[in-house]
Design a protein around this motif. Structure first.
Motif, PDB file in Angstrom:
ATOM      1  N   LYS A 198       0.816  -1.216   0.000  1.00  7.44           N
ATOM      2  CA  LYS A 198       0.000   0.000   0.000  1.00  7.44           C
ATOM      3  C   LYS A 198       0.849   1.265   0.000  1.00  7.44           C
ATOM      4  O   LYS A 198       0.384   2.332  -0.405  1.00  7.44           O
ATOM      5  N   LEU A 199       2.078   1.152   0.476  1.00  6.17           N
ATOM      6  CA  LEU A 199       2.909   2.336   0.663  1.00  6.17           C
ATOM      7  C   LEU A 199       4.110   2.375  -0.269  1.00  6.17           C
ATOM      8  O   LEU A 199       4.746   3.415  -0.420  1.00  6.17           O
ATOM      9  N   TYR A 200       4.399   1.263  -0.911  1.00  5.49           N
ATOM     10  CA  TYR A 200       5.659   1.146  -1.646  1.00  5.49           C
ATOM     11  C   TYR A 200       5.685   2.028  -2.891  1.00  5.49           C
ATOM     12  O   TYR A 200       4.734   2.070  -3.666  1.00  5.49           O
ATOM     13  N   ILE A 201       6.793   2.730  -3.051  1.00  7.21           N
ATOM     14  CA  ILE A 201       7.094   3.496  -4.265  1.00  7.21           C
ATOM     15  C   ILE A 201       8.438   3.002  -4.777  1.00  7.21           C
ATOM     16  O   ILE A 201       9.418   2.956  -4.031  1.00  7.21           O
ATOM     17  N   SER A 202       8.491   2.644  -6.038  1.00  9.68           N
ATOM     18  CA  SER A 202       9.736   2.128  -6.606  1.00  9.68           C
ATOM     19  C   SER A 202      10.796   3.226  -6.640  1.00  9.68           C
ATOM     20  O   SER A 202      10.551   4.315  -7.163  1.00  9.68           O
ATOM     21  N   PRO A 203      11.984   2.982  -6.064  1.00 11.08           N
ATOM     22  CA  PRO A 203      13.031   4.009  -6.041  1.00 11.08           C
ATOM     23  C   PRO A 203      13.792   4.069  -7.360  1.00 11.08           C
ATOM     24  O   PRO A 203      13.614   3.228  -8.238  1.00 11.08           O
ATOM     25  N   SER A 204      14.650   5.063  -7.476  1.00  9.85           N
ATOM     26  CA  SER A 204      15.508   5.196  -8.656  1.00  9.85           C
ATOM     27  C   SER A 204      16.787   4.392  -8.439  1.00  9.85           C
ATOM     28  O   SER A 204      17.396   4.456  -7.373  1.00  9.85           O
ATOM     29  N   LEU A 205      17.188   3.645  -9.468  1.00 13.07           N
ATOM     30  CA  LEU A 205      18.392   2.821  -9.409  1.00 13.07           C
ATOM     31  C   LEU A 205      19.343   3.224 -10.524  1.00 13.07           C
ATOM     32  O   LEU A 205      18.911   3.601 -11.613  1.00 13.07           O
ATOM     33  N   VAL A 206      20.627   3.151 -10.242  1.00 14.14           N
ATOM     34  CA  VAL A 206      21.640   3.346 -11.281  1.00 14.14           C
ATOM     35  C   VAL A 206      22.653   2.219 -11.165  1.00 14.14           C
ATOM     36  O   VAL A 206      22.916   1.721 -10.064  1.00 14.14           O
ATOM     37  N   ASP A 207      23.197   1.817 -12.278  1.00 11.86           N
ATOM     38  CA  ASP A 207      24.176   0.732 -12.228  1.00 11.86           C
ATOM     39  C   ASP A 207      25.599   1.261 -12.267  1.00 11.86           C
ATOM     40  O   ASP A 207      26.507   0.631 -12.773  1.00 11.86           O
ATOM     41  N   HIS A 208      25.785   2.466 -11.697  1.00 14.37           N
ATOM     42  CA  HIS A 208      27.126   3.026 -11.557  1.00 14.37           C
ATOM     43  C   HIS A 208      27.109   3.968 -10.368  1.00 14.37           C
ATOM     44  O   HIS A 208      26.061   4.423  -9.925  1.00 14.37           O
ATOM     45  N   GLU A 209      28.258   4.261  -9.843  1.00 17.40           N
ATOM     46  CA  GLU A 209      28.387   5.148  -8.690  1.00 17.40           C
ATOM     47  C   GLU A 209      28.369   6.598  -9.147  1.00 17.40           C
ATOM     48  O   GLU A 209      29.006   6.961 -10.136  1.00 17.40           O
ATOM     49  N   ILE A 210      27.602   7.451  -8.428  1.00 18.36           N
ATOM     50  CA  ILE A 210      27.608   8.887  -8.722  1.00 18.36           C
ATOM     51  C   ILE A 210      28.755   9.524  -7.954  1.00 18.36           C
ATOM     52  O   ILE A 210      28.820   9.398  -6.730  1.00 18.36           O
ATOM     53  N   PRO A 211      29.688  10.198  -8.620  1.00 21.13           N
ATOM     54  CA  PRO A 211      30.825  10.789  -7.901  1.00 21.13           C
ATOM     55  C   PRO A 211      30.363  11.807  -6.879  1.00 21.13           C
ATOM     56  O   PRO A 211      29.572  12.695  -7.184  1.00 21.13           O
ATOM     57  N   ALA A 212      30.848  11.675  -5.647  1.00 18.32           N
ATOM     58  CA  ALA A 212      30.449  12.601  -4.586  1.00 18.32           C
ATOM     59  C   ALA A 212      31.000  13.994  -4.827  1.00 18.32           C
ATOM     60  O   ALA A 212      30.403  14.977  -4.428  1.00 18.32           O
ATOM     61  N   TYR A 213      32.161  14.081  -5.512  1.00 20.00           N
ATOM     62  CA  TYR A 213      32.767  15.395  -5.688  1.00 20.00           C
ATOM     63  C   TYR A 213      31.941  16.296  -6.588  1.00 20.00           C
ATOM     64  O   TYR A 213      32.130  17.505  -6.613  1.00 20.00           O
TER      65      TYR A 213
ATOM     66  N   TYR B   8       4.577   9.384  -2.696  1.00 19.02           N
ATOM     67  CA  TYR B   8       4.687   8.843  -1.335  1.00 19.02           C
ATOM     68  C   TYR B   8       3.868   9.693  -0.356  1.00 19.02           C
ATOM     69  O   TYR B   8       3.189   9.157   0.525  1.00 19.02           O
ATOM     70  N   ILE B   9       3.928  11.013  -0.512  1.00 19.26           N
ATOM     71  CA  ILE B   9       3.125  11.909   0.332  1.00 19.26           C
ATOM     72  C   ILE B   9       1.648  11.579   0.186  1.00 19.26           C
ATOM     73  O   ILE B   9       0.907  11.499   1.176  1.00 19.26           O
ATOM     74  N   TYR B  10       1.216  11.363  -1.048  1.00 18.91           N
ATOM     75  CA  TYR B  10      -0.190  11.041  -1.300  1.00 18.91           C
ATOM     76  C   TYR B  10      -0.580   9.735  -0.604  1.00 18.91           C
ATOM     77  O   TYR B  10      -1.621   9.658   0.057  1.00 18.91           O
ATOM     78  N   LYS B  11       0.265   8.709  -0.727  1.00 19.76           N
ATOM     79  CA  LYS B  11      -0.061   7.410  -0.130  1.00 19.76           C
ATOM     80  C   LYS B  11      -0.082   7.484   1.396  1.00 19.76           C
ATOM     81  O   LYS B  11      -0.964   6.905   2.042  1.00 19.76           O
ATOM     82  N   VAL B  12       0.891   8.181   1.976  1.00 18.67           N
ATOM     83  CA  VAL B  12       0.940   8.302   3.438  1.00 18.67           C
ATOM     84  C   VAL B  12      -0.297   9.017   3.960  1.00 18.67           C
ATOM     85  O   VAL B  12      -0.912   8.598   4.948  1.00 18.67           O
ATOM     86  N   ASN B  13      -0.691  10.102   3.307  1.00 23.77           N
ATOM     87  CA  ASN B  13      -1.872  10.848   3.748  1.00 23.77           C
ATOM     88  C   ASN B  13      -3.147  10.049   3.539  1.00 23.77           C
ATOM     89  O   ASN B  13      -4.084  10.144   4.339  1.00 23.77           O
ATOM     90  N   GLN B  14      -3.198   9.261   2.483  1.00 23.88           N
ATOM     91  CA  GLN B  14      -4.377   8.432   2.244  1.00 23.88           C
ATOM     92  C   GLN B  14      -4.523   7.381   3.345  1.00 23.88           C
ATOM     93  O   GLN B  14      -5.633   7.104   3.813  1.00 23.88           O
ATOM     94  N   ILE B  15      -3.402   6.813   3.780  1.00 28.53           N
ATOM     95  CA  ILE B  15      -3.437   5.843   4.877  1.00 28.53           C
ATOM     96  C   ILE B  15      -3.795   6.536   6.187  1.00 28.53           C
ATOM     97  O   ILE B  15      -4.578   6.020   6.996  1.00 28.53           O
ATOM     98  N   GLN B  16      -3.250   7.738   6.389  1.00 28.10           N
ATOM     99  CA  GLN B  16      -3.485   8.469   7.631  1.00 28.10           C
ATOM    100  C   GLN B  16      -4.960   8.838   7.793  1.00 28.10           C
ATOM    101  O   GLN B  16      -5.544   8.674   8.861  1.00 28.10           O
ATOM    102  N   TYR B  17      -5.567   9.357   6.717  1.00 28.51           N
ATOM    103  CA  TYR B  17      -6.945   9.849   6.812  1.00 28.51           C
ATOM    104  C   TYR B  17      -7.979   8.846   6.318  1.00 28.51           C
ATOM    105  O   TYR B  17      -9.179   9.112   6.389  1.00 28.51           O
ATOM    106  N   LYS B  18      -7.507   7.700   5.776  1.00 28.69           N
ATOM    107  CA  LYS B  18      -8.382   6.609   5.332  1.00 28.69           C
ATOM    108  C   LYS B  18      -9.403   7.060   4.291  1.00 28.69           C
ATOM    109  O   LYS B  18     -10.526   6.575   4.247  1.00 28.69           O
TER     110      LYS B  18
END
Length: 714
Positions: free
Chosen positions: A68-83, A262-272
């Motif tokens: 009910k709450l899951y949102i698919s995250p973003s994935l990358v198959d490489h490291e993003i340089p922190a610098y 995610y905000i929409y799903k959380v509020n929908q669960i909160q207020y039913k």
């Protein structure tokens, strides 16, 4: 209770994996044993959903079904340089940028290409939830789907405290607890046929001294049963070079659209019940764009859940940033280190968490005190070693380097090959607050040295939220009073007090005094000959406006003119002047603005009716005379000066009383900044006595040195 419609699918895959096996023993199963396996299969699925199908976080009571709450995250198959990231960059915007460039991928596309995956990411970013969701999808997926045709097995490595790990035994235990008959033979058959989706979570939670051995066992196990799907999850810091046939992906978290869903799903669960898009957009504006404390972390699902919980608990306004970051800090300290890895012990400390926060808080203090954002790896290592030695901490010399890396993980990131920085500046500052709490002497020194340093503002606000704020507020108030010790500023504060008695912009008298000061500097910015001091006057205006909005959020003086549309809108009495547009206004628009300001000043009783009418009629007369005429820069300056004198006369105050020097303006700016800090601390304070709070508010924008003003006047 598990819904019956959820119990579907797995029995089919269990039977299929059994009867397709070449093991003749299972082809002779009796009908009675068939039924036992069928019901055990249902029990296995129900058990999996019960254990792994719910979000169990303090912010969700009771537990919420993961689907009910899951949102698919973003994935990358490489490291993003922190610098490439700024120290205070907004991470969700970077995720949006990667999504726009189509550099991110979905789980399905990655699983279709790779059977063996390692999912890496920061603490709280959703690695465990991601694995659990894969397992749930396997129960209902079609056989040709990426996870279809597999029986999910979830293994939590944080429960393992030694190197004697047998993965096949751990899988067998998952089926044994569900009453599977002949579970050992079944698991062997399923492994050989490649029918399992093996989800191994938190492999970095194994004590560091055993990690290499466990990784070797994972490699051997995956080589032996390579036809099964094996997904691992760990933090970015874990060295996984030995797992050469595993493809590594990074889980980034949420971009803007994912956060809003995610905000929409959380509020929908909160207020039913369904929540309007407008409501969700308002929440997003507050937590994702306006609030500095939250926009740095809303890409992280764990942190976002805490933010939304605090937002709902605070009657739909953002407050309690100390609570927010204390929870984040607690999560980082409690989950981002392997059990048994921290072989350090404070003399007199109760646990390793206390030892770790002692080290990190002092490191954060030293780094912030230096005024730098980046530190060489050698500096960090030397600082860590010096603090451990200073605090008389005991440690295993052989594992010192690995323990150090574990301690610093999730707090410091490698910005480039040899440079480190704190991953979140506000986490660094709440650590500094913990350090200041340990010593009153260091606290006094820090207030004395860094009160006027913008980068330390959040430290003092956190400090107020972590303990009683009486002492802190008293010290800060006494310090900022010294910025008003010049005779001109002392006289100015006396005048503010006298004039504000009739002002009615707010029921809070402190807000009325702020408004008087604001109006004077607004006039000074627009019409006074202050070309070289415009930037500091504009900074004063911004700080006073911030104080007003904190003391009285419903006050009308909180709207700004957009410089891009200055010529297209009708200025209202609610607007204040954005300093960026002052130079760009034509003289006609400047006169229009002066007329509006005079009406606003009269409406709020800053100037009396007769002075207001005299000022307004003069402005309109000049406006009419100049209509359609061109004017040189010199004549414009003369006109502005005359307007300024008109305003001074309307205030019933001689221009000489507003002859502030540059030093006066800088001192007043420091006072306004300190006042803003005091109000923030009052709002955030864990506890402050009622008497002190009243005294602090009543003292805002008043003269702390009346004798000095009297001496000057005489």
């Amino acid at each position: 209770m598990i819904s019956p419609d959820l119990i579907s699918g797995i029995a089919f895959w269990v039977f299929k994996s059994l009867w397709e096996s070449r093991d003749e023993t299972y082809k002779l199963l009796s009908q009675r044993l068939n039924q036992s396996i069928f019901y055990a299969s249902k029990e296995y699925q129900a058990n999996y959903i019960s254990r792994h199908g719910f979000i169990r976080q303090e912010e969700f009571r009771p537990s919420v079904p993961l689907t009910k709450l899951y949102i698919s995250p973003s994935l990358v198959d490489h490291e993003i340089p922190a610098y490439s990231r700024n120290k205070s960059s907004i991470y969700y915007k970077e995720i949006d940028y990667l999504n726009k460039l189509k550099l991110t991928q979905s789980g399905d596309s990655l699983f279709s290409q790779h059977k063996h995956l390692i999912v890496k990411g920061d603490s709280g970013i959703g690695k465990t939830t991601f694995l659990k969701k894969l397992g749930l999808e396997a129960f209902s997926a079609e056989e040709d789907a990426s996870v279809g045709g597999y029986i999910p097995v979830f293994i939590q490595m944080s429960q393992c405290f030694d190197k004697d790990i047998d993965f096949q035994n751990m899988i067998e235990e998952e089926f044994q607890i569900c009453g599977f008959p002949e579970y050992e033979g079944f698991v062997e058959s399923a492994l050989r046929r490649g029918k399992l989706l093996i989800l191994i979570d938190e492999i970095d939670a194994i004590p560091h001294q055993f990690q290499d051995d466990v990784l070797v066992k994972i490699k051997s196990f995956s080589d032996l049963y390579k036809s099964n799907r094996i997904i691992l999850a760990c933090r970015k810091s874990l060295d996984i070079k030995i797992l050469t046939h595993f493809h590594s992906v990074n889980i980034l978290g949420f971009g803007r659209s994912q956060i809003q869903k995610y905000i929409y799903k959380v509020n929908q669960i909160q207020y039913k019940e369904p929540v309007s898009a407008v409501t969700c957009q308002e929440i997003w504006q507050k937590i994702g764009e306006k609030d500095k404390a939250t926009r740095l972390i809303v890409h992280n699902p764990f942190c976002l859940s805490i933010v939304l919980s605090l937002y709902q608990a605070s009657a739909h306004r953002l407050s309690g940033r100390t609570i927010l970051y204390e929870k984040i800090l607690s999560n980082l300290l409690g989950t981002s280190i392997s059990p048994g890895t921290l072989d350090l012990a404070y003399k007199g400390s109760k646990n390793s968490i206390e030892a770790r926060i002692g080290i990190l808080s002092e490191m954060a203090y030293v780094c912030l005190k230096s005024g730098r954002n980046y530190f060489h790896k050698v500096e960090i290592h030397r600082l860590y070693g010096a603090i451990v030695q200073k605090r008389n901490l005991q440690y295993d010399q052989l594992n010192f380097a690995s323990t150090r890396e574990e301690n610093l993980n999730d707090f410091l990131i490698n910005a480039s090959e040899n440079l480190y920085q704190f991953s979140n500046p506000l986490v660094q500052k709440i650590l500094v607050s913990h350090y200041l709490m340990s010593s009153l002497k260091i606290l006094d020194e820090s207030i004395d040295q860094f009160l006027d340093t913008p980068s330390w503002k959040d430290v003092f606000i956190f400090l107020a939220g972590m303990q009683g704020a009486d002492y802190l507020l008293s010290i800060i108030q006494s310090r900022i009073f010294y910025n008003l010790k010049s005779p001109s500023l002392s006289n100015f504060m006396n005048w503010i007090e006298a004039v504000s008695e009739d002002v009615c912009i707010s029921s809070n008298q402190a807000v009325n005094r702020c408004y008087v000061a604001f109006m004077v500097f607004e006039i000074m910015l627009l019409f006074g000959d202050r070309g070289s001091e415009q930037s500091i006057i504009s900074s004063i205006l911004k700080k006073i406006k911030e104080v007003i909005s904190l003391l009285d959020p419903e006050c009308h003086l909180i709207k700004s003119i957009n410089p891009r549309s200055i010529d297209d809108i009708k200025l209202s009495s609610n607007h204040f002047i954005d300093p960026k547009i002052a130079k760009g206004l034509s003289l006609e628009r400047l006169l229009d603005l002066a007329a509006i300001l005079s009406q606003k000043a009269q409406a709020y009783k800053l100037i009396n009716y007769s002075n207001s009418q005299r000022l307004l009629s003069t402005i309109l007369h000049i406006r009419k005379q100049l209509e359609g005429r061109s004017m040189s820069a010199y004549h414009r300056k003369v006109c502005e000066k005359n307007l300024y004198m008109l305003w001074m006369n309307s205030f019933d105050m001689a221009d000489s009383n507003f002859k502030f020097t540059t030093d006066d303006l800088q001192s007043f700016h420091l006072y306004c900044r300190g006042t803003c800090l005091i109000v923030h601390c009052l709002r955030e304070a864990f506890y402050v006595s009622g008497k002190l709070q009243d005294n602090v508010i009543q003292a805002l924008f008043t003269n702390p040195f009346p004798a000095l003003a009297l001496t000057s006047n005489s």
